[in-house]
Design a protein around this motif. Sequence first.
Motif, PDB file in Angstrom:
ATOM      1  N   GLN A 196       0.828  -1.201   0.000  1.00 30.33           N
ATOM      2  CA  GLN A 196       0.000   0.000   0.000  1.00 30.33           C
ATOM      3  C   GLN A 196       0.865   1.255   0.000  1.00 30.33           C
ATOM      4  OE1 GLN A 196      -3.260   0.517   2.952  1.00 30.33           O
ATOM      5  NE2 GLN A 196      -2.197   2.395   3.557  1.00 30.33           N
ATOM      6  N   ALA A 197       1.841   1.296   0.918  1.00 30.58           N
ATOM      7  CA  ALA A 197       2.677   2.483   1.045  1.00 30.58           C
ATOM      8  C   ALA A 197       3.523   2.712  -0.202  1.00 30.58           C
ATOM      9  CB  ALA A 197       3.569   2.358   2.282  1.00 30.58           C
ATOM     10  N   LEU A 198       4.065   1.639  -0.777  1.00 36.37           N
ATOM     11  CA  LEU A 198       4.894   1.791  -1.972  1.00 36.37           C
ATOM     12  C   LEU A 198       4.066   2.212  -3.179  1.00 36.37           C
ATOM     13  CD1 LEU A 198       7.272  -1.262  -1.473  1.00 36.37           C
ATOM     14  CD2 LEU A 198       7.936   1.150  -1.462  1.00 36.37           C
ATOM     15  N   VAL A 199       2.839   1.701  -3.281  1.00 39.57           N
ATOM     16  CA  VAL A 199       1.954   2.121  -4.368  1.00 39.57           C
ATOM     17  C   VAL A 199       1.639   3.609  -4.242  1.00 39.57           C
ATOM     18  CG1 VAL A 199      -0.417   1.954  -5.238  1.00 39.57           C
ATOM     19  CG2 VAL A 199       0.923  -0.118  -4.878  1.00 39.57           C
ATOM     20  N   LEU A 200       1.257   4.044  -3.035  1.00 35.80           N
ATOM     21  CA  LEU A 200       0.893   5.446  -2.841  1.00 35.80           C
ATOM     22  C   LEU A 200       2.102   6.370  -2.934  1.00 35.80           C
ATOM     23  CD1 LEU A 200      -1.739   5.060   0.017  1.00 35.80           C
ATOM     24  CD2 LEU A 200      -2.151   5.499  -2.421  1.00 35.80           C
ATOM     25  N   ARG A 201       3.276   5.846  -2.598  1.00 36.91           N
ATOM     26  CA  ARG A 201       4.491   6.647  -2.762  1.00 36.91           C
ATOM     27  C   ARG A 201       4.738   6.931  -4.244  1.00 36.91           C
ATOM     28  NH1 ARG A 201      10.625   4.583  -1.391  1.00 36.91           N
ATOM     29  NH2 ARG A 201      11.641   6.629  -1.267  1.00 36.91           N
ATOM     30  N   ALA A 202       4.504   5.914  -5.090  1.00 33.46           N
ATOM     31  CA  ALA A 202       4.710   6.076  -6.531  1.00 33.46           C
ATOM     32  C   ALA A 202       3.546   6.798  -7.212  1.00 33.46           C
ATOM     33  CB  ALA A 202       4.916   4.705  -7.180  1.00 33.46           C
ATOM     34  N   ARG A 203       2.328   6.517  -6.728  1.00 31.75           N
ATOM     35  CA  ARG A 203       1.121   7.067  -7.366  1.00 31.75           C
ATOM     36  C   ARG A 203       0.125   7.518  -6.296  1.00 31.75           C
ATOM     37  NH1 ARG A 203      -0.724   5.629 -12.411  1.00 31.75           N
ATOM     38  NH2 ARG A 203      -2.346   7.121 -11.843  1.00 31.75           N
TER      39      ARG A 203
END
Length: 308
Positions: free
Chosen positions: A136-143
Amino acid sequence: MSEIPTLVIGTRGSPLAMAQAKEAQARLAEALGCDAGPLTLRPFTTTGDAIQDRALAEAGGKGLFTKELDAALLDERIDFAVHSAKDLPTFLPDGLVIAAFLPREDVRDVFISRVADSLEALPPGTVVGTASPRRQALVLRARPDLRVGLLRGNVGTRLQKLERGEAGATLLALAGLKRLGMETHATRIFSIDEMLPAVGQGAIAITARTGDARTREMLARINHPATEAALTMERAFLAVLDGSCRTPIAGHARVESGTIRFRGLVLRPDGTDAVEVALEGVARDAERLGHQAGHEIKNRLLPGMLQA
């Protein structure tokens, strides 16, 4: 054959867990010079398997995929248990020990979607389904323009939910897809730099009773030293942070020619802040180096990054 003891192997009952248990069964049978007959699989339904309507962090956190197997081991209903290493709690119950690691599979994550060929190509507002705070955090960090929704279940269930449109995309471990012969479902494979793996991802861990010297000696024959060193460092890193299931933490170590290289990452759940550490050293110092990496990153964390 008469000299080979009968051993009961505990495992979760999901297709992936059974595939991993059968791999351990086959490797041990080969090491012992027997067929699989004396090595019996006993599947269990764990608390983590039964809970499908909410995130595991809300249901009690770590150990929900292992506690029934731990109890069966301690009660001597099984002789050893086979786990996905990333499901193991940071600290095992008293009386249990990790007796072996099998050779690690591919540690990368994959992107799966029917609406786009990459995370970057997803339309703004698309729901990415996952049960992992790290993903979740890596997805939101990228997008940060995407939405993240809960997607629970085994691999097949998650893919079915994706087909039904419950999410526009999801992320899964490539190792699991490979072990199930389902890697063709991957739309794109992330690099490790793009999506740093979870601690233990791709590795199979086998637990046994601390005092069961006979079983531990047999399991030592199938232990993979490079995987053991990598996981020792990753788990030492995690132990220092002592993060809960709510904390997005990533960590990956690899061993090459006696040198161990590690990257660790802690993020806020919304991806707005991230702190990273990189370290390398001699593989035989894996545990010490993991603790060092954990302390280095812990000293740099911003307030509130480690969730209670």
